[in-house]
Design a protein around this motif. Structure first.
Motif, PDB file in Angstrom:
ATOM      1  N   ASP A 145     -14.430  19.428  -7.739  1.00  0.00           N
ATOM      2  CA  ASP A 145     -15.687  19.556  -8.463  1.00  0.00           C
ATOM      3  C   ASP A 145     -15.526  20.665  -9.499  1.00  0.00           C
ATOM      4  O   ASP A 145     -15.074  21.774  -9.168  1.00  0.00           O
ATOM      5  N   LEU A 146     -15.873  20.363 -10.740  1.00  0.00           N
ATOM      6  CA  LEU A 146     -15.726  21.320 -11.832  1.00  0.00           C
ATOM      7  C   LEU A 146     -17.108  21.696 -12.349  1.00  0.00           C
ATOM      8  O   LEU A 146     -17.906  20.817 -12.699  1.00  0.00           O
ATOM      9  N   TYR A 147     -17.383  22.986 -12.399  1.00  0.00           N
ATOM     10  CA  TYR A 147     -18.669  23.496 -12.876  1.00  0.00           C
ATOM     11  C   TYR A 147     -18.401  24.422 -14.058  1.00  0.00           C
ATOM     12  O   TYR A 147     -17.766  25.476 -13.911  1.00  0.00           O
ATOM     13  N   SER A 174     -19.558  15.949  -7.118  1.00  0.00           N
ATOM     14  CA  SER A 174     -19.826  15.197  -5.890  1.00  0.00           C
ATOM     15  C   SER A 174     -20.545  16.051  -4.855  1.00  0.00           C
ATOM     16  O   SER A 174     -21.256  15.554  -3.992  1.00  0.00           O
ATOM     17  N   GLY A 175     -20.307  17.367  -4.930  1.00  0.00           N
ATOM     18  CA  GLY A 175     -20.855  18.266  -3.920  1.00  0.00           C
ATOM     19  C   GLY A 175     -20.010  18.321  -2.671  1.00  0.00           C
ATOM     20  O   GLY A 175     -20.262  19.124  -1.775  1.00  0.00           O
ATOM     21  N   ALA A 207     -14.144  33.246 -13.113  1.00  0.00           N
ATOM     22  CA  ALA A 207     -13.927  32.022 -12.335  1.00  0.00           C
ATOM     23  C   ALA A 207     -14.177  32.310 -10.866  1.00  0.00           C
ATOM     24  O   ALA A 207     -13.915  33.421 -10.384  1.00  0.00           O
ATOM     25  N   LYS A 208     -14.682  31.295 -10.193  1.00  0.00           N
ATOM     26  CA  LYS A 208     -14.883  31.369  -8.747  1.00  0.00           C
ATOM     27  C   LYS A 208     -14.356  30.071  -8.145  1.00  0.00           C
ATOM     28  O   LYS A 208     -14.668  28.983  -8.641  1.00  0.00           O
ATOM     29  N   ILE A 209     -13.549  30.201  -7.111  1.00  0.00           N
ATOM     30  CA  ILE A 209     -12.953  29.032  -6.471  1.00  0.00           C
ATOM     31  C   ILE A 209     -13.494  28.886  -5.060  1.00  0.00           C
ATOM     32  O   ILE A 209     -13.475  29.842  -4.277  1.00  0.00           O
ATOM     33  N   SER A 210     -13.977  27.697  -4.745  1.00  0.00           N
ATOM     34  CA  SER A 210     -14.365  27.378  -3.371  1.00  0.00           C
ATOM     35  C   SER A 210     -13.312  26.436  -2.817  1.00  0.00           C
ATOM     36  O   SER A 210     -13.072  25.368  -3.370  1.00  0.00           O
TER      37      SER A 210
END
Length: 235
Positions: A145-147, A174-175, A207-210
């Motif tokens: 998922d890209l925000y 997609s979540g 940037a933040k990565i989950s």
């Protein structure tokens, strides 16, 4: 609907070649870039303006009217309570996807000095599709998922699926993506195309990565610009 005969004659190359006939329809300045902004789905007039900051409202209105007249774009109203008008590609208009991707791939091989900081998210997505290196993703099956924040329309969301050397990118997260990347377009470009370390972008708060950071970095490394265009990005 069709363009009035006098309007068509004013622009026509008067050439029966299919390429000339296509350029009669979509060869005006800005026209294909308007189409590019609609490849991933419908947009409001204000969203199109945000993606094409160099176009004037009058010219955008004119291009949209022309595209509606020739059957490339469809204008419709969203149901209440929204009620806003949106523009979407017709089935015929969506066939221009291959044309724009091919032009992007061809044009990316020309060196340029344009700044990427004003690239729209849709422009970035087209560039990602054309700069994707299938051999680097061989055997990989994952989704992301890209925000992208910072645009006039808020956060632009996309869902990317990599499947054994292929990539598909659609509008709307997609979540449930295995890896989520939250960043800005300039920050993503800096990492993907200018050699900036992802770790530095995370440390700076850009940037933040989950999920798995290494997997996110692997994803970003799937993309590379042609040698002639190192250090720049075009769309």
């Amino acid at each position: 609907m069709t363009i009035a005969p006098e309007q068509r004659a004013k622009r026509s190359y008067h050439d029966a070649c299919g390429a000339a006939r296509a350029l009669d329809l979509v060869g005006e300045r800005w026209t294909l870039l308007v189409v590019r902004e609609l490849l991933l789905g419908p947009k409001r007039f204000t969203d199109l303006r945000a993606g094409l900051p160099g176009i004037s409202p009058n010219v955008l209105s004119q291009r949209l009217d022309e595209l509606v007249q020739i059957g490339v774009v469809h204008k419709r109203k969203l149901p209440p309570p929204v009620g806003a008008a949106v523009y979407d590609l017709t089935d015929w208009g969506r066939e221009l996807d291959d044309v724009i991707v091919a032009l992007n791939r061809w044009g990316a091989r020309t060196p340029n000095s344009y700044s990427c900081s004003d690239m729209s998210t849709d422009s970035l997505v087209v560039t990602l599709r054309t700069s994707f290196q299938p051999e680097r993703a061989a055997g990989v099956r994952a989704d992301y998922d890209l925000y992208f924040t910072g645009s006039d329309s808020g956060t632009d969301e996309f869902h990317a699926v990599v499947s054994d050397g292929t990539i598909t990118i659609t509008r709307g997260a997609s979540g449930t993506g295995a890896i989520a990347i939250h960043t800005t377009v300039p920050a993503f470009i800096a990492v993907a195309f200018h050699g900036r370390a992802l770790a530095d972008t995370i440390t700076s708060g850009e940037a933040k990565i989950s999920g798995d950071v290494a997997a996110a970095e692997h994803f970003i490394n799937f993309f590379e610009l042609p040698a002639e265009c190192k250090g720049t990005a075009t769309a």
